[in-house]
Design a protein around this motif. Sequence first.
Motif, PDB file in Angstrom:
ATOM      1  N   VAL A 139       0.853  -1.226   0.125  1.00  0.00           N
ATOM      2  CA  VAL A 139      -0.088   0.024  -0.013  1.00  0.00           C
ATOM      3  C   VAL A 139       0.678   1.195   0.125  1.00  0.00           C
ATOM      4  CG1 VAL A 139      -1.761   1.261   1.282  1.00  0.00           C
ATOM      5  CG2 VAL A 139      -1.898  -1.319   1.050  1.00  0.00           C
ATOM      6  N   GLU A 140       2.029   1.266   0.715  1.00  0.00           N
ATOM      7  CA  GLU A 140       2.823   2.538   0.759  1.00  0.00           C
ATOM      8  C   GLU A 140       3.567   2.766  -0.496  1.00  0.00           C
ATOM      9  OE1 GLU A 140       3.128   4.109   3.562  1.00  0.00           O
ATOM     10  OE2 GLU A 140       1.486   2.829   4.696  1.00  0.00           O
ATOM     11  N   LYS A 141       3.448   1.850  -1.435  1.00  0.00           N
ATOM     12  CA  LYS A 141       4.236   2.200  -2.608  1.00  0.00           C
ATOM     13  C   LYS A 141       3.288   2.587  -3.762  1.00  0.00           C
ATOM     14  CE  LYS A 141       8.367  -0.728  -1.504  1.00  0.00           C
ATOM     15  NZ  LYS A 141       9.123  -1.837  -2.029  1.00  0.00           N
ATOM     16  N   ARG A 142       1.930   2.287  -3.547  1.00  0.00           N
ATOM     17  CA  ARG A 142       1.021   2.660  -4.699  1.00  0.00           C
ATOM     18  C   ARG A 142       1.113   4.303  -4.932  1.00  0.00           C
ATOM     19  NH1 ARG A 142      -4.197  -0.107  -2.042  1.00  0.00           N
ATOM     20  NH2 ARG A 142      -3.413  -2.281  -2.170  1.00  0.00           N
ATOM     21  N   GLN A 143       1.353   4.600  -6.157  1.00  0.00           N
ATOM     22  CA  GLN A 143       1.200   5.920  -6.789  1.00  0.00           C
ATOM     23  C   GLN A 143      -0.031   6.572  -7.178  1.00  0.00           C
ATOM     24  OE1 GLN A 143       4.098   7.836  -6.951  1.00  0.00           O
ATOM     25  NE2 GLN A 143       4.965   5.738  -5.741  1.00  0.00           N
ATOM     26  N   ARG A 144      -0.958   5.406  -7.595  1.00  0.00           N
ATOM     27  CA  ARG A 144      -2.452   5.866  -8.031  1.00  0.00           C
ATOM     28  C   ARG A 144      -3.339   5.070  -7.583  1.00  0.00           C
ATOM     29  NH1 ARG A 144      -2.026   9.873 -12.143  1.00  0.00           N
ATOM     30  NH2 ARG A 144      -0.013  10.138 -13.138  1.00  0.00           N
ATOM     31  N   GLY A 145      -4.787   5.230  -7.596  1.00  0.00           N
ATOM     32  CA  GLY A 145      -5.807   4.346  -7.401  1.00  0.00           C
ATOM     33  C   GLY A 145      -5.837   3.780  -8.941  1.00  0.00           C
ATOM     34  N   LEU A 146      -6.800   2.764  -8.875  1.00  0.00           N
ATOM     35  CA  LEU A 146      -6.994   1.938 -10.030  1.00  0.00           C
ATOM     36  C   LEU A 146      -8.633   1.911 -10.341  1.00  0.00           C
ATOM     37  CD1 LEU A 146      -6.136   0.011 -12.296  1.00  0.00           C
ATOM     38  CD2 LEU A 146      -6.135  -2.038 -10.775  1.00  0.00           C
ATOM     39  N   ILE A 147      -9.083   2.150 -11.246  1.00  0.00           N
ATOM     40  CA  ILE A 147     -10.445   1.803 -11.677  1.00  0.00           C
ATOM     41  C   ILE A 147     -10.448   0.714 -12.862  1.00  0.00           C
ATOM     42  CG2 ILE A 147     -12.636   2.979 -12.839  1.00  0.00           C
ATOM     43  CD1 ILE A 147     -11.748   5.570 -11.714  1.00  0.00           C
ATOM     44  N   THR A 148     -11.181  -0.144 -12.817  1.00  0.00           N
ATOM     45  CA  THR A 148     -11.515  -0.875 -13.766  1.00  0.00           C
ATOM     46  C   THR A 148     -13.050  -0.988 -14.190  1.00  0.00           C
ATOM     47  OG1 THR A 148     -11.847  -2.904 -12.303  1.00  0.00           O
ATOM     48  CG2 THR A 148      -9.654  -2.670 -13.215  1.00  0.00           C
ATOM     49  N   VAL A 149     -12.964  -1.140 -15.609  1.00  0.00           N
ATOM     50  CA  VAL A 149     -14.532  -0.886 -16.088  1.00  0.00           C
ATOM     51  C   VAL A 149     -14.861  -2.107 -17.217  1.00  0.00           C
ATOM     52  CG1 VAL A 149     -14.577   1.723 -15.974  1.00  0.00           C
ATOM     53  CG2 VAL A 149     -13.621   0.677 -17.852  1.00  0.00           C
ATOM     54  N   SER A 150     -15.842  -2.367 -17.102  1.00  0.00           N
ATOM     55  CA  SER A 150     -16.354  -3.421 -18.122  1.00  0.00           C
ATOM     56  C   SER A 150     -17.775  -3.522 -18.536  1.00  0.00           C
ATOM     57  CB  SER A 150     -16.105  -4.938 -17.589  1.00  0.00           C
ATOM     58  OG  SER A 150     -16.831  -5.177 -16.624  1.00  0.00           O
ATOM     59  N   ALA A 175      -6.141   4.254   6.342  1.00  0.00           N
ATOM     60  CA  ALA A 175      -4.736   4.358   5.458  1.00  0.00           C
ATOM     61  C   ALA A 175      -4.763   3.311   4.478  1.00  0.00           C
ATOM     62  CB  ALA A 175      -3.609   4.845   6.502  1.00  0.00           C
ATOM     63  N   ARG A 176      -4.854   2.020   4.967  1.00  0.00           N
ATOM     64  CA  ARG A 176      -4.542   0.956   4.128  1.00  0.00           C
ATOM     65  C   ARG A 176      -5.587   0.885   2.720  1.00  0.00           C
ATOM     66  NH1 ARG A 176      -6.997  -4.997   5.350  1.00  0.00           N
ATOM     67  NH2 ARG A 176      -9.137  -4.651   4.775  1.00  0.00           N
ATOM     68  N   ASN A 177      -6.617   1.704   2.707  1.00  0.00           N
ATOM     69  CA  ASN A 177      -7.599   1.885   1.744  1.00  0.00           C
ATOM     70  C   ASN A 177      -7.481   2.709   0.744  1.00  0.00           C
ATOM     71  OD1 ASN A 177      -8.985  -0.498   2.656  1.00  0.00           O
ATOM     72  ND2 ASN A 177     -10.667   0.544   3.953  1.00  0.00           N
ATOM     73  N   ARG A 178      -6.188   3.646   0.901  1.00  0.00           N
ATOM     74  CA  ARG A 178      -6.041   4.897  -0.058  1.00  0.00           C
ATOM     75  C   ARG A 178      -5.364   4.355  -1.272  1.00  0.00           C
ATOM     76  NH1 ARG A 178      -3.305   8.105   4.919  1.00  0.00           N
ATOM     77  NH2 ARG A 178      -5.018   8.470   6.084  1.00  0.00           N
ATOM     78  N   LEU A 179      -5.834   4.718  -2.298  1.00  0.00           N
ATOM     79  CA  LEU A 179      -5.369   4.524  -3.591  1.00  0.00           C
ATOM     80  C   LEU A 179      -5.777   3.096  -4.081  1.00  0.00           C
ATOM     81  CD1 LEU A 179      -1.814   6.028  -3.474  1.00  0.00           C
ATOM     82  CD2 LEU A 179      -3.738   7.033  -4.828  1.00  0.00           C
ATOM     83  N   SER A 180      -7.309   2.805  -3.767  1.00  0.00           N
ATOM     84  CA  SER A 180      -7.601   1.513  -3.869  1.00  0.00           C
ATOM     85  C   SER A 180      -8.215   1.079  -5.231  1.00  0.00           C
ATOM     86  CB  SER A 180      -8.904   1.306  -2.837  1.00  0.00           C
ATOM     87  OG  SER A 180      -8.476   1.142  -1.262  1.00  0.00           O
ATOM     88  N   TRP A 181      -8.539  -0.049  -5.279  1.00  0.00           N
ATOM     89  CA  TRP A 181      -9.100  -0.426  -6.626  1.00  0.00           C
ATOM     90  C   TRP A 181     -10.571  -0.431  -6.607  1.00  0.00           C
ATOM     91  CZ3 TRP A 181      -8.529  -6.374  -7.770  1.00  0.00           C
ATOM     92  CH2 TRP A 181      -9.330  -6.776  -9.237  1.00  0.00           C
ATOM     93  N   VAL A 182     -11.114   0.256  -7.541  1.00  0.00           N
ATOM     94  CA  VAL A 182     -12.557   0.222  -7.538  1.00  0.00           C
ATOM     95  C   VAL A 182     -13.105  -0.223  -8.996  1.00  0.00           C
ATOM     96  CG1 VAL A 182     -14.645   1.742  -7.584  1.00  0.00           C
ATOM     97  CG2 VAL A 182     -12.967   2.232  -6.040  1.00  0.00           C
ATOM     98  N   HIS A 183     -13.893  -1.316  -9.140  1.00  0.00           N
ATOM     99  CA  HIS A 183     -14.403  -1.810 -10.412  1.00  0.00           C
ATOM    100  C   HIS A 183     -15.985  -1.038 -10.652  1.00  0.00           C
ATOM    101  CE1 HIS A 183     -15.039  -4.170 -13.851  1.00  0.00           C
ATOM    102  NE2 HIS A 183     -16.311  -4.449 -13.321  1.00  0.00           N
ATOM    103  N   VAL A 184     -16.029  -0.784 -11.956  1.00  0.00           N
ATOM    104  CA  VAL A 184     -17.302  -0.001 -12.284  1.00  0.00           C
ATOM    105  C   VAL A 184     -18.192  -0.571 -13.479  1.00  0.00           C
ATOM    106  CG1 VAL A 184     -18.656   2.111 -12.688  1.00  0.00           C
ATOM    107  CG2 VAL A 184     -16.466   2.245 -11.305  1.00  0.00           C
ATOM    108  N   PHE A 185     -19.414  -0.916 -13.466  1.00  0.00           N
ATOM    109  CA  PHE A 185     -20.095  -1.443 -14.447  1.00  0.00           C
ATOM    110  C   PHE A 185     -20.818   0.033 -15.126  1.00  0.00           C
ATOM    111  CE2 PHE A 185     -20.011  -5.485 -12.178  1.00  0.00           C
ATOM    112  CZ  PHE A 185     -19.438  -6.145 -12.758  1.00  0.00           C
TER     113      PHE A 185
END
Length: 382
Positions: A68-79, A201-211
Amino acid sequence: MASDQIEMSKSNPNKISLQQPSLPWRIASSLSMGLTAALSRGFLYGFNSVETVGLDRFLDILDKRKDVEKRQRGLITVSNHISVLDDPIMWGVLPLRYGFNPSNHRWGLGAHDICFKNKFLGSFFFSGQVLPTHRSKYSPHGGLFQPTIPQAIRLLSSQPSVSPAPAASENSHDVADPFTSDGLTFTTTGTDRYVAPSQYARNRLSWVHVFPEACVHQHPRLYVRYFKWGVSRLILESDPAPDVLAMFIDGTQRAMAEDRGWPRFLPRFPGRFRVAFGEPVDPERAFGDLRARWRDLVRRNQHQGRPLGELTDELKYGDEAVRLRVEVARRVRDEVMKVRKSMGYPDEEPGLGLELAETWAEEPSKDRYKSNVDDSLVNKKD
């Protein structure tokens, strides 16, 4: 669901630590997500044939996000969204070690009237990292500006939210106005209450999936409807700009066809499943110009000082804000269509205007129907 998820600081029992949820909650989350992943993977590979495209590349992305500490950005996946089983079945292609690691797995948006209609279901889905989302067709609390969307924006962002209200203590996790504030809890109706996952804090720059189609859409040639604007808010308002990765799925529409007979609750098998992961999109190249226009609009509307994800009326409904959301949604849809095309599916028929919401304005208001636009089966309920 707002009880005993906040881990207290051992050095100061009167101080709330926002590093991570409590140990019991982390165990429950790991079990619910891991067991669901195991069932999904068992169904996919035990009863069906599965083809994946770009999976190794996607796993490499997840591995780089593990710390988590090394993440630079959040991630969005879409499908695309082709059945009620898309999530979680589509994640069955991931090795099981990812399913048992919620801190490096997706957050999703789940229909409140289905996933949260009672306490048991709500607890299960919330522990499975699903955010309660109201749909305007079924709830007066739905829409683009409901409190769940700021939670998703904050999960994708790096900065911690504004500090909780000073009155928060070991025995009180409330804030003065949880419906509009970014405190330790949030409410979707003014009467319910959920622990705000974005506070950890551990949830920052998380991955969110969207339809982004926001409903099940089963077309015989896998055409895709227009994309709604929730994904636009996530891209425009998250800080920093999140990475965006398009996906395309095929197969779950045969396992749970909208015109299936009894028993409707059972998936059909065997079948063929295809899950394709695209290349990550450089957010500055793809959306940088639109984000710059959004930031300028924010400055002109004296928006500074508001919690992340909360907007003035001009930023909600103003013409420029609407135009920006329309363009972001169009570009995101284009990325999904690139993945679709790379899988060999035929091009969309010219003139359908599938990317335009206006094309679908005269669609029936029924939950399930055959579209008069492209002859697809549409299910707004699921």
